[in-house]
Each structure stands twice: as structure tokens, then as C-alpha cells.
Design a protein around this motif. Structure first.
Motif, PDB file in Angstrom:
ATOM      1  N   MET A  76      -7.283 -36.006   7.834  1.00 21.63           N
ATOM      2  CA  MET A  76      -8.141 -36.733   8.751  1.00 21.63           C
ATOM      3  C   MET A  76      -8.397 -38.151   8.240  1.00 21.63           C
ATOM      4  O   MET A  76      -8.388 -39.122   9.005  1.00 21.63           O
ATOM      5  CB  MET A  76      -9.472 -36.002   8.930  1.00 21.63           C
ATOM      6  CG  MET A  76     -10.386 -36.672   9.948  1.00 21.63           C
ATOM      7  SD  MET A  76     -12.072 -36.058   9.919  1.00 21.63           S
ATOM      8  CE  MET A  76     -12.632 -36.684   8.328  1.00 21.63           C
ATOM      9  N   LEU A  77      -8.611 -38.299   6.940  1.00 18.87           N
ATOM     10  CA  LEU A  77      -8.874 -39.616   6.368  1.00 18.87           C
ATOM     11  C   LEU A  77      -7.667 -40.538   6.518  1.00 18.87           C
ATOM     12  O   LEU A  77      -7.824 -41.735   6.776  1.00 18.87           O
ATOM     13  CB  LEU A  77      -9.261 -39.479   4.890  1.00 18.87           C
ATOM     14  CG  LEU A  77     -10.642 -38.881   4.619  1.00 18.87           C
ATOM     15  CD1 LEU A  77     -10.870 -38.699   3.123  1.00 18.87           C
ATOM     16  CD2 LEU A  77     -11.734 -39.761   5.218  1.00 18.87           C
ATOM     17  N   GLU A 117      -4.007 -22.882  14.715  1.00 21.74           N
ATOM     18  CA  GLU A 117      -5.078 -23.825  15.043  1.00 21.74           C
ATOM     19  C   GLU A 117      -6.404 -23.109  15.273  1.00 21.74           C
ATOM     20  O   GLU A 117      -7.476 -23.653  14.971  1.00 21.74           O
ATOM     21  CB  GLU A 117      -4.713 -24.632  16.287  1.00 21.74           C
ATOM     22  CG  GLU A 117      -3.628 -25.664  16.065  1.00 21.74           C
ATOM     23  CD  GLU A 117      -3.327 -26.460  17.312  1.00 21.74           C
ATOM     24  OE1 GLU A 117      -4.061 -26.280  18.314  1.00 21.74           O
ATOM     25  OE2 GLU A 117      -2.370 -27.243  17.297  1.00 21.74           O
ATOM     26  N   ASP A 118      -6.356 -21.907  15.806  1.00 21.28           N
ATOM     27  CA  ASP A 118      -7.578 -21.149  16.082  1.00 21.28           C
ATOM     28  C   ASP A 118      -8.335 -20.786  14.809  1.00 21.28           C
ATOM     29  O   ASP A 118      -9.519 -20.418  14.859  1.00 21.28           O
ATOM     30  CB  ASP A 118      -7.250 -19.874  16.865  1.00 21.28           C
ATOM     31  CG  ASP A 118      -6.797 -20.178  18.287  1.00 21.28           C
ATOM     32  OD1 ASP A 118      -7.131 -21.268  18.793  1.00 21.28           O
ATOM     33  OD2 ASP A 118      -6.092 -19.331  18.882  1.00 21.28           O
ATOM     34  N   PHE A 161     -14.236 -27.436  13.954  1.00 19.50           N
ATOM     35  CA  PHE A 161     -14.420 -28.879  13.817  1.00 19.50           C
ATOM     36  C   PHE A 161     -14.858 -29.255  12.405  1.00 19.50           C
ATOM     37  O   PHE A 161     -14.413 -30.256  11.837  1.00 19.50           O
ATOM     38  CB  PHE A 161     -15.462 -29.357  14.840  1.00 19.50           C
ATOM     39  CG  PHE A 161     -15.800 -30.820  14.712  1.00 19.50           C
ATOM     40  CD1 PHE A 161     -14.923 -31.795  15.170  1.00 19.50           C
ATOM     41  CD2 PHE A 161     -16.997 -31.223  14.125  1.00 19.50           C
ATOM     42  CE1 PHE A 161     -15.232 -33.128  15.048  1.00 19.50           C
ATOM     43  CE2 PHE A 161     -17.308 -32.560  13.998  1.00 19.50           C
ATOM     44  CZ  PHE A 161     -16.426 -33.514  14.462  1.00 19.50           C
ATOM     45  N   LEU A 162     -15.705 -28.452  11.811  1.00 18.33           N
ATOM     46  CA  LEU A 162     -16.210 -28.747  10.469  1.00 18.33           C
ATOM     47  C   LEU A 162     -15.120 -28.669   9.414  1.00 18.33           C
ATOM     48  O   LEU A 162     -15.247 -29.264   8.333  1.00 18.33           O
ATOM     49  CB  LEU A 162     -17.360 -27.799  10.122  1.00 18.33           C
ATOM     50  CG  LEU A 162     -18.635 -27.957  10.955  1.00 18.33           C
ATOM     51  CD1 LEU A 162     -19.675 -26.923  10.547  1.00 18.33           C
ATOM     52  CD2 LEU A 162     -19.202 -29.370  10.803  1.00 18.33           C
ATOM     53  N   ASP A 163     -14.047 -27.945   9.704  1.00 20.41           N
ATOM     54  CA  ASP A 163     -12.948 -27.844   8.738  1.00 20.41           C
ATOM     55  C   ASP A 163     -12.249 -29.180   8.520  1.00 20.41           C
ATOM     56  O   ASP A 163     -11.555 -29.366   7.510  1.00 20.41           O
ATOM     57  CB  ASP A 163     -11.921 -26.808   9.208  1.00 20.41           C
ATOM     58  CG  ASP A 163     -12.416 -25.385   9.044  1.00 20.41           C
ATOM     59  OD1 ASP A 163     -13.202 -25.135   8.099  1.00 20.41           O
ATOM     60  OD2 ASP A 163     -12.047 -24.520   9.863  1.00 20.41           O
TER      61      ASP A 163
END
Length: 448
Positions: free
Chosen positions: A247-248, A228-229, A233-235
Motif C-alpha cells: 500500500m505504501l 481477497e476475501d 480493510f485494516l489488513d
């Protein structure tokens, strides 16, 4: 439960009480609104604000909830949420005030939004991988049980004087008990690893799994956190590891949960049923109880078989049946000539003053609008506190008019009586829709 430790299951059950509280608060407004609109002399617009104030609070919590549970922990977030629900309910009960009702509902909205985030994360992080779907779905089961209990209380207190206060007050002891119980439960092992407390995480895992060696699972948690690191956020908006598509999918599911109308059915169940022919408050509240029963019954198989059948299969089946039931409702209601707004207007200030004894001629709409437009919040609070006994009994006006013994709602129905067949077909269509949602979009939004 096979493959799941007793302490893990009990911890999940205590955390899932948040779902019960959430479902109750979503469903209780359906019946409470019928009484409050008369007692507080609420207009249609004010009734809508009372209902939506819960969502304003939920919106605020949804923007900050993720930060809070990562900063202070999942368990503490649930404790705070339960305490907020108790506080919000206590704000509502003492006074019959429109302003305080809004404040209390906003606090409750913050509570249920924060708890819905924290509970799902907490249960998922303490559950073993092969039982994660079952235990996370336990929260969904508690939500629908809360809705059922809310509708039962709506019916039980429909004819009780100031019954809406009992409706809102029933959850106070349960919220307080959950806050106390969560204090004695174990924290999330994943959260402890995030805070670089691996030894404590190991002990928690050994207690949850009832084993003396949790090294393998602890290593898996550390590995997943390390992965996760690598993301920012932009990813979420990039194609890296298919993150944008993931995400969609999540956003689309949540979007359809809201736009398919399920929340509106919960909030306005009794009001909707009154508009299609269930004329009294008691009849509408009793019919809406069927929604709660159907939700519980249809959610059980989704929870039991989700790990075997798959959440995607349930989602496809549920969405298809929802579409058919919505089309059926649309066709049926085309033939029901009832103005929905007449239901809320029958309990509005205009009607209350029109039917007040000693004012047989009534007053004009314009004069009433001018009167209420000039009443500010302080005056409104005073108006609430010093209302005359006649107006305090306006709940009875919806059942017995002063002339002729007819209910206000019946007078609206005279111009467009709902055929019995269409009335019951509308109810059945709604029940099928609710059942389909409970096996499809209901649990899937948390699992996929």
C-alpha cells in the motif's frame, strides 16, 4: 496483437477512450483559460478556482468510485462517467457565467476521476495475463493523445471569437459515442464471478479469448477472489503478506505523480510559457503543443516494451531524468526576471477597466476592489450577460493596447525582457521533463 483476441483489444480500446477524454479535459484548460480570463473578467484567484474545480470533483469521485464500480460494475461506471462529461460540457457552453463554469468543471472532474478508476480495472480484468501491461498502458497512451489534441485545439481556436466554447465542446460527441459503445461491450468476467454469476463469466471469457474452454482461467479468477476475501480493510495497515508495504508503494507513486508538478504543467502550460517569454496567446498555445507531441512520442516505447523491460526500470530511468530537468529549469528560471502573477493580472478586471475606452485616467485599485467585492453571484451572472461590446472584446486588449499598439504582456516584458537562449532552454527543459514523466511515473502508477 499477438496473444490477444481481437474482441479483447477492441473492448480495451473503446474503454481507453476514457483516457482520451481525461487527457483532453486536463489539457484544454491551459488554452481556454487565456480567453476565459478576459471574456469573463476573471481575477487571478478566480482563474485558480476554475482550474482547481476539476480537482474538487475528482476528489469526490475518488472517495466513492471504488464502491460504485464494485456495486454496479466497471462497464456501467464508464457509461455514467462519459454521460457526466457530456453533461458537464453542456452546462459550460450556453452561458458565459463564472458560476456555471465552476459547476460544469466539477461535473467533468467527477467524470474523469470515476472513469480513470473504472477503465484501468475493466481493461485489467478482461486482458489476458501476459498482455495485461500492454493493454492497461493503452489507457495511458490515450491520455497523452488527449492532451495533444487539447493543445492542438487550444492553438486552433486561440484567435477565434469565443474559441474556448469550441475547445470545451469538441469532446461532447466522443463522450456520447463511448457511452453508447460501452453499452454493447461485454462486462468484466471477474465482476460477474463476484456477483456469483459463473456461467455468464465463462461465456464472456470464451468470447474474449476466442476459445471453447475457459475453465482454467475461470478457476484462477475464483481462486484470486477467494484469497481477497481473507483480507479486510485494516489488513492494508498490517504486515500480513506484506500488505502494508504494498500500500505504501502505491500511495508513494501517486503522491509523487502529483507533487512533481506534472498536473500543474498540464493545467498552466500556456500561462507558464507566456511567463518565460512566449508573449502572445497564439505563441504560447503553439509552444505548449510541443508538450503533447513529446508525451505521445515518449509514451509509445514505454507501452511497447513495458512487458519486456519492466515498469520498475522505466520508473527509475524516468524519475532520474525528471530530477535533472527540474534542476535545470530551476537554474534557468533564476535568471528570468518575470513576475508570473503579471500574466494573470494582465487579464484581470483591474486591467480590463483600466484600458476601457472613455476611462483614460483609470481608477484606483481600492475602488475596483470595493466594486468587485460588492458584486454577488446573481449580480455577477447579470454582469456576464449584459457586458458592453467594448469589454466583450477584451481578448483583443491582450494583443493590442489602445495607446501605442503594444500588447499588455509586452509592457510587462519591457522591464525584464527574457533572453532568447533562456526562453528556449526553459522550453527544452520542460519538454525533457514531460518526456521523462511519460516513460516513468505516467504508466508505472497503474502497473506496479
Amino acid at each position: 496483437i499477438s496473444g490477444c483476441g481481437t474482441f479483447t483489444f477492441l473492448s480495451s480500446a473503446v474503454a481507453a477512450v476514457s483516457g482520451l477524454l481525461m487527457g483532453y479535459e486536463m489539457g484544454v484548460i491551459s488554452g481556454a483559460l487565456l480567453q476565459m480570463s478576459s471574456i469573463l473578467a476573471l481575477s487571478c484567484k478566480e482563474q485558480e478556482i476554475v482550474v482547481s474545480s476539476l480537482l474538487f470533483g475528482a476528489l469526490f469521485a475518488s472517495l466513492t468510485g471504488g464502491f460504485l464500480i464494485d456495486r454496479f460494475g466497471r462497464r456501467l461506471a464508464i457509461i455514467i462517467a462519459s454521460s457526466l462529461l457530456v453533461l458537464g460540457s453542456l452546462i459550460i457552453l450556453p452561458y458565459e457565467s463564472y458560476g456555471l463554469l465552476i459547476v460544469g468543471r466539477i461535473a467533468i472532474g467527477i467524470s474523469i476521476s470515476l472513469s480513470s478508476i473504472a477503465t484501468c480495472v475493466y481493461i485489467a480484468e478482461i486482458a489476458p495475463k501476459h498482455r495485461r501491461g500492454l493493454l492497461v498502458s493503452l489507457n495511458e497512451l490515450m491520455i497523452v493523445m488527449g492532451i495533444l489534441f487539447a493543445y492542438i485545439s487550444n492553438y486552433a481556436f486561440a484567435t477565434v471569437s469565443r474559441g474556448w466554447k469550441y475547445m470545451f465542446g469538441l469532446v461532447i460527441p466522443l463522450g456520447a459515442l463511448q457511452a453508447i459503445a460501452m453499452y454493447f461491450l461485454l462486462p468484466s468476467p471477474r465482476f460477474l464471478v463476484m456477483k456469483n454469476n459463473e456461467e455468464a463469466a465463462r461465456k464472456v471469457l470464451e468470447r474474449l479469448r476466442e476459445t471453447s474452454d475457459a475453465t482454467k482461467e475461470l478457476t484462477a479468477i475464483k481462486s484470486s477472489l477467494k484469497d481477497e476475501d481473507q483480507y479486510s480493510f485494516l489488513d492494508l495497515f498490517r504486515s500480513k503478506n506484506n500488505m502494508r508495504a504494498r500500500m505504501l508503494v502505491g500511495l508513494t507513486l501517486v503522491f509523487f505523480v502529483q507533487t512533481t508538478g506534472q498536473p500543474n504543467i498540464l493545467f498552466y502550460a500556456s500561462t507558464v510559457l507566456k511567463s518565460v517569454g512566449f508573449q502572445s496567446n497564439e505563441a504560447a498555445s503553439l509552444a505548449s503543443t510541443g508538450f503533447g507531441v513529446v508525451k505521445v512520442v515518449s509514451t509509445v516505447p514505454a507501452i511497447v516494451f513495458v512487458d519486456q523491460v519492466g515498469s520498475k526500470t522505466f520508473l527509475c530511468i524516468g524519475s532520474s531524468v525528471m530530477a535533472v530537468s527540474l534542476v535545470t529549469m530551476g537554474l534557468v528560471n533564476r535568471n528570468i526576471h518575470v513576475n508570473f502573477t503579471s500574466i494573470c493580472r494582465s487579464q484581470s478586471p483591474e486591467d480590463l477597466f483600466h484600458h476601457r475606452p472613455g476611462n483614460p485616467t483609470g481608477v484606483t485599485n481600492g475602488s475596483l476592489k470595493d466594486l468587485f467585492a460588492s458584486v454577488g453571484l446573481p449580480e455577477r451572472l447579470l454582469f456576464d450577460a449584459q457586458r458592453s461590446p467594448d469589454v466583450a472584446k477584451t481578448g483583443e486588449l491582450n494583443r493590442t493596447a489602445f495607446a501605442g499598439g503594444k500588447s499588455t504582456t509586452e509592457s510587462h516584458m519591457e522591464s525584464g525582457e527574457v533572453p532568447v537562449a533562456l526562453k528556449w532552454l526553459s522550453l527544452v527543459s520542460l519538454l525533457v521533463y514531460v518526456a521523462a514523466f511519460s516513460i516513468g511515473l505516467g504508466p508505472s502508477k497503474c502497473l506496479i
